[in-house]
Design a protein around this motif. Structure first.
Motif, short mmCIF file in Angstrom:
data_model
loop_
_atom_site.label_atom_id
_atom_site.label_comp_id
_atom_site.label_asym_id
_atom_site.label_seq_id
_atom_site.Cartn_x
_atom_site.Cartn_y
_atom_site.Cartn_z
N TRP A 1 0.83 -1.21 0.00
CA TRP A 1 0.00 0.00 0.00
C TRP A 1 0.86 1.26 0.00
O TRP A 1 0.55 2.24 -0.68
N LEU A 2 1.96 1.25 0.75
CA LEU A 2 2.84 2.42 0.78
C LEU A 2 3.52 2.67 -0.56
O LEU A 2 3.69 3.82 -0.98
N VAL A 3 3.89 1.60 -1.25
CA VAL A 3 4.60 1.75 -2.52
C VAL A 3 3.64 2.13 -3.64
O VAL A 3 3.91 3.04 -4.44
N GLN A 4 2.50 1.46 -3.72
CA GLN A 4 1.59 1.65 -4.84
C GLN A 4 0.65 2.83 -4.65
O GLN A 4 0.39 3.57 -5.60
N GLU A 5 0.11 3.00 -3.44
CA GLU A 5 -0.87 4.05 -3.22
C GLU A 5 -0.23 5.37 -2.82
O GLU A 5 -0.66 6.43 -3.27
N LYS A 6 0.78 5.31 -1.95
CA LYS A 6 1.38 6.53 -1.44
C LYS A 6 2.67 6.92 -2.16
O LYS A 6 3.21 8.01 -1.90
N ASN A 7 3.17 6.07 -3.04
CA ASN A 7 4.39 6.36 -3.82
C ASN A 7 5.57 6.74 -2.91
O ASN A 7 6.30 7.71 -3.18
N MET A 8 5.76 5.99 -1.87
CA MET A 8 6.82 6.25 -0.92
C MET A 8 7.95 5.24 -1.12
O MET A 8 7.74 4.13 -1.62
N VAL A 9 9.15 5.64 -0.72
CA VAL A 9 10.31 4.77 -0.77
C VAL A 9 10.37 4.01 0.56
O VAL A 9 10.51 4.63 1.62
N VAL A 10 10.28 2.70 0.50
CA VAL A 10 10.20 1.86 1.69
C VAL A 10 11.56 1.25 1.97
O VAL A 10 12.17 0.63 1.08
N TRP A 11 12.04 1.42 3.21
CA TRP A 11 13.27 0.81 3.68
C TRP A 11 12.92 -0.35 4.58
O TRP A 11 12.01 -0.25 5.42
N VAL A 12 13.63 -1.46 4.40
CA VAL A 12 13.47 -2.62 5.26
C VAL A 12 14.85 -3.15 5.62
O VAL A 12 15.86 -2.84 4.96
N GLU A 13 14.90 -3.97 6.64
CA GLU A 13 16.16 -4.58 7.02
C GLU A 13 16.54 -5.66 6.02
O GLU A 13 15.68 -6.35 5.44
N SER A 14 17.83 -5.81 5.77
CA SER A 14 18.30 -6.78 4.78
C SER A 14 17.92 -8.20 5.15
O SER A 14 17.78 -9.06 4.27
N ALA A 15 17.73 -8.47 6.45
CA ALA A 15 17.33 -9.81 6.87
C ALA A 15 15.95 -10.18 6.38
O ALA A 15 15.62 -11.37 6.29
N VAL A 16 15.11 -9.17 6.05
CA VAL A 16 13.77 -9.46 5.55
C VAL A 16 13.84 -10.16 4.20
O VAL A 16 13.08 -11.11 3.92
N LEU A 17 14.75 -9.72 3.34
CA LEU A 17 14.87 -10.35 2.03
C LEU A 17 15.44 -11.76 2.12
O LEU A 17 15.29 -12.55 1.19
N GLU A 18 16.09 -12.08 3.24
CA GLU A 18 16.66 -13.41 3.42
C GLU A 18 15.71 -14.37 4.14
O GLU A 18 16.09 -15.51 4.42
N ASP A 19 14.51 -13.90 4.45
CA ASP A 19 13.53 -14.76 5.12
C ASP A 19 13.12 -15.90 4.17
O ASP A 19 12.72 -15.66 3.03
N LYS A 20 13.23 -17.11 4.66
CA LYS A 20 12.93 -18.28 3.81
C LYS A 20 11.47 -18.34 3.39
O LYS A 20 11.15 -18.88 2.33
N LEU A 21 10.59 -17.79 4.23
CA LEU A 21 9.17 -17.82 3.89
C LEU A 21 8.83 -16.85 2.77
O LEU A 21 7.74 -16.94 2.18
N LEU A 22 9.73 -15.90 2.46
CA LEU A 22 9.50 -14.93 1.40
C LEU A 22 10.38 -15.19 0.18
O LEU A 22 10.46 -14.34 -0.70
N ARG A 23 11.02 -16.34 0.13
CA ARG A 23 11.89 -16.70 -0.99
C ARG A 23 11.38 -17.95 -1.67
O ARG A 23 10.83 -18.87 -1.02
N ASP A 24 11.59 -18.01 -3.00
CA ASP A 24 11.18 -19.16 -3.78
C ASP A 24 12.31 -20.15 -4.02
O ASP A 24 12.06 -21.28 -4.47
N ASP A 25 13.56 -19.75 -3.76
CA ASP A 25 14.71 -20.61 -4.05
C ASP A 25 15.15 -21.42 -2.83
O ASP A 25 16.32 -21.71 -2.65
N VAL A 26 14.22 -21.77 -1.99
CA VAL A 26 14.53 -22.55 -0.79
C VAL A 26 14.44 -24.04 -1.14
O VAL A 26 13.49 -24.49 -1.80
N LYS A 27 15.42 -24.80 -0.71
CA LYS A 27 15.41 -26.25 -0.93
C LYS A 27 14.52 -26.90 0.13
O LYS A 27 14.93 -27.14 1.26
N LEU A 28 13.28 -27.17 -0.27
CA LEU A 28 12.30 -27.67 0.68
C LEU A 28 12.61 -29.09 1.14
O LEU A 28 12.19 -29.50 2.22
#
Length: 561
Positions: free
Chosen positions: A191-218
């Motif tokens: 919602w912040l990116v699409q509706e409010k056109n804001m630049v969103v900062w997140v911690e780098s560990a968020v991108l490494e979360d296995k639940l948010l990645r498709d390249d996890v060896k299940l």
């Protein structure tokens, strides 16, 4: 006679007006003519409000009882004559009221019944959270000496509102490490990116979360993880579409100073403490949503976050400035090294200073977040700094100095120095009082002191506390800052603690008073107990006849069982 209240509201305002007049004249006498004119204008405006309000109350009483004021009990009068007099009086009063109604609408709104009855009280609760300014003259001769230190301006905490002098563009979203936060996190970022056109900062560990990645060896994960990973397939696909638009940072490596305009926390109180740690100087406004376990510092709910965030971005929000403590550790050999460095700077040339190792102390490569041994390094804490005995079996023996003066020694498990925000955390568990975050103070609480008379104390926010190990202590101590950066405090070392000039601007859901007491009731179940029964509920026992015996009561209990 007219029905009057026991205490007239106008009398109370009259007393307040007299106090303001006396104080205003004394203040104007010591200052310039411009301030005197401004003060006189404010007093005149308030006096007009008081006069109009008193006149309105008097007319209302006459209108309600006008017939009884005009009647004469000694002269006989018929029913028709009495009715005519009453109608005539009411008509005259109504005509007078209609002439002045337009001018009084703006003034009577201040004295409505809604403003009179705040919470459980009858009188209007003061809109200010500051203590009243003390009268500076004491008797016929005494008064406070005027000096430059007296000149200070303190904004009323109740009037602190958020405003943006330019539209916020960058927002930092901090979430706790919990799978249940993934869905509201993705919804908010999207919602912040699409509706409010804001630049969103997140911690780098968020991108490494296995639940948010498709390249996890299940196949290498557990069956439970595979089930949860499949459950969040839709959330993961939505996040992958936003992944390239996010800006990441890493704690301890990237400096966020002057890069973030707005902070949103999703989780518990730990997320707000983490946001405070990231900004060791000025902190952007923080909006905390309750998605954790306790939620004492998170007043917002995620049900309608779009409306709530929009109100904040438009500047419609109250603020609570949560003070922080500035802490620094001074090691035993620092003072001697600083004196030697000062002498070398005066005697040696710059080319020889580096040769003999007397360079500036600020060029050290140590990490500021982990090493506070230099006097130039400090850390800001939101809750508390704790000095404890660590793994040692002996009691801690800690000396406390207040602005350089020795106060007392702590013999026990340790000491807690906390802010008003931290008074509801570790300090509350140690027996301290809970302090509203708008109160400027520092709370000093002993941990299991070996003395029955050592009670927690509250000192002014402007003092500096010096805490050191007593020379005759059997052991050293450990010190931690908001539960992080645990370090050892040796003999000869000292910890300096004072109030920082950089508070945490926490956005209120309602206002400062309501948010805090709601947190006390919901988070800590403050003053929750079973209510005492009234006498009517005990009437069956109080009205029992004297012929009832214990045997009958015993038989009744057996029958009920």
């Amino acid at each position: 006679m007219a029905c009057r209240s026991d205490i007239d509201l106008a009398t109370l305002h009259q007393h307040r007006l007299e106090e303001r007049l006396h104080y205003g004249f004394a203040w104007c006498g010591a200052h310039g003519s411009s301030q005197q004119q401004q003060q006189q204008q404010r007093l005149t405006h308030y006096n007009e409000q008081l006069i109009r309000h008193s006149a309105t109350q008097q007319r209302q009483r006459l209108a309600n009882n006008s017939g009884y004021y005009k009647m004469d009990d000694r002269q006989p009068a018929g029913v028709d004559s009495v009715a005519c007099k009453v109608k005539e009086n009411i008509a005259n009063n109504s005509q007078k009221e209609s002439q002045q109604q337009q001018a009084e609408d703006d003034y009577d709104s201040y004295f409505t019944s809604t403003t009179r009855r705040r919470r459980s009280g009858t009188w209007p609760r003061t809109r200010s959270l500051n203590a009243p300014s003390p009268f500076q003259q004491f008797g016929p001769c005494g008064r406070i000496m005027k000096n430059s230190a007296m000149v200070m301006q303190i904004q009323d905490p109740a009037s602190q509102r958020l405003t943006w002098y330019k539209p916020p563009l960058t927002v930092l979203v901090i979430k706790k490490k919990d799978s249940q936060v993934l869905l509201p996190f993705v919804q908010l970022v999207e919602w912040l990116v699409q509706e409010k056109n804001m630049v969103v900062w997140v911690e780098s560990a968020v991108l490494e979360d296995k639940l948010l990645r498709d390249d996890v060896k299940l196949e290498q994960e557990s069956a439970k993880f595979r089930q949860v990973h499949e459950y969040y397939t839709g959330v993961r696909s939505r996040f992958q579409a936003l992944r390239e638009k996010l800006v990441t940072f890493k704690d301890g490596r990237d400096d966020l100073t002057d890069r973030i305009d707005f902070i949103v926390c999703l989780g518990g109180d730990g997320t707000l403490l983490y946001a405070s740690q990231l900004f060791q100087q000025s902190v952007p406004p923080v909006m905390a949503f309750y998605l954790g376990s306790l939620g004492f510092l998170t007043p917002f709910q995620c049900d309608n976050f779009q409306e709530q965030v929009t109100n904040v971005l438009e500047g419609h929000a109250a603020l609570t400035l949560r003070s922080r403590l500035r802490c620094s550790i001074h090691r035993k050999g620092e003072r001697r090294r600083e004196s030697l460095q000062q002498a070398s700077n005066n005697l040696l040339k710059p080319s020889l200073q580096s040769q003999y190792g007397y360079g500036p102390m600020g060029n050290s490569n140590s990490n500021n977040n982990c090493n506070l041994s230099s006097s130039n390094n400090s850390i800001l804490v939101l809750n508390e700094v704790v000095i404890n005995r660590g793994p040692s079996p002996y009691l801690s023996n800690i000396d406390i100095f207040l602005d350089g003066k020795y106060i007392t020694s702590v013999q026990g498990d340790g000491l807690i120095v906390s802010t008003p925000t931290g008074s509801t955390a570790y300090a509350a568990a140690a027996g301290a009082s809970m302090i509203h975050p708008s109160v400027p103070a520092i709370l000093v609480t002993p941990i299991c002191p070996h003395s029955l008379s050592f009670r927690p104390i509250v000192v002014p926010a402007g003092v500096e506390l010096k805490i050191s190990i007593s020379p005759d202590s059997r052991n050293t101590s450990r010190v931690s800052f908001d539960g992080r950066n645990d370090q050892e405090l040796n003999h000869g070392d000292s910890l300096r603690v004072t109030t920082s000039i950089y508070p945490v601007p926490s956005i209120c859901s309602q206002d400062q008073i309501s948010d805090w007491f709601d947190s006390l009731a919901e988070g800590l179940h403050w003053n929750v107990r079973k209510r005492q029964k009234c006498l009517d509920e005990l009437s069956d026992l109080t009205t029992s006849s004297s012929e009832d015996t214990l045997d009958e009561f015993d038989n009744l209990k057996i029958y009920d069982a």
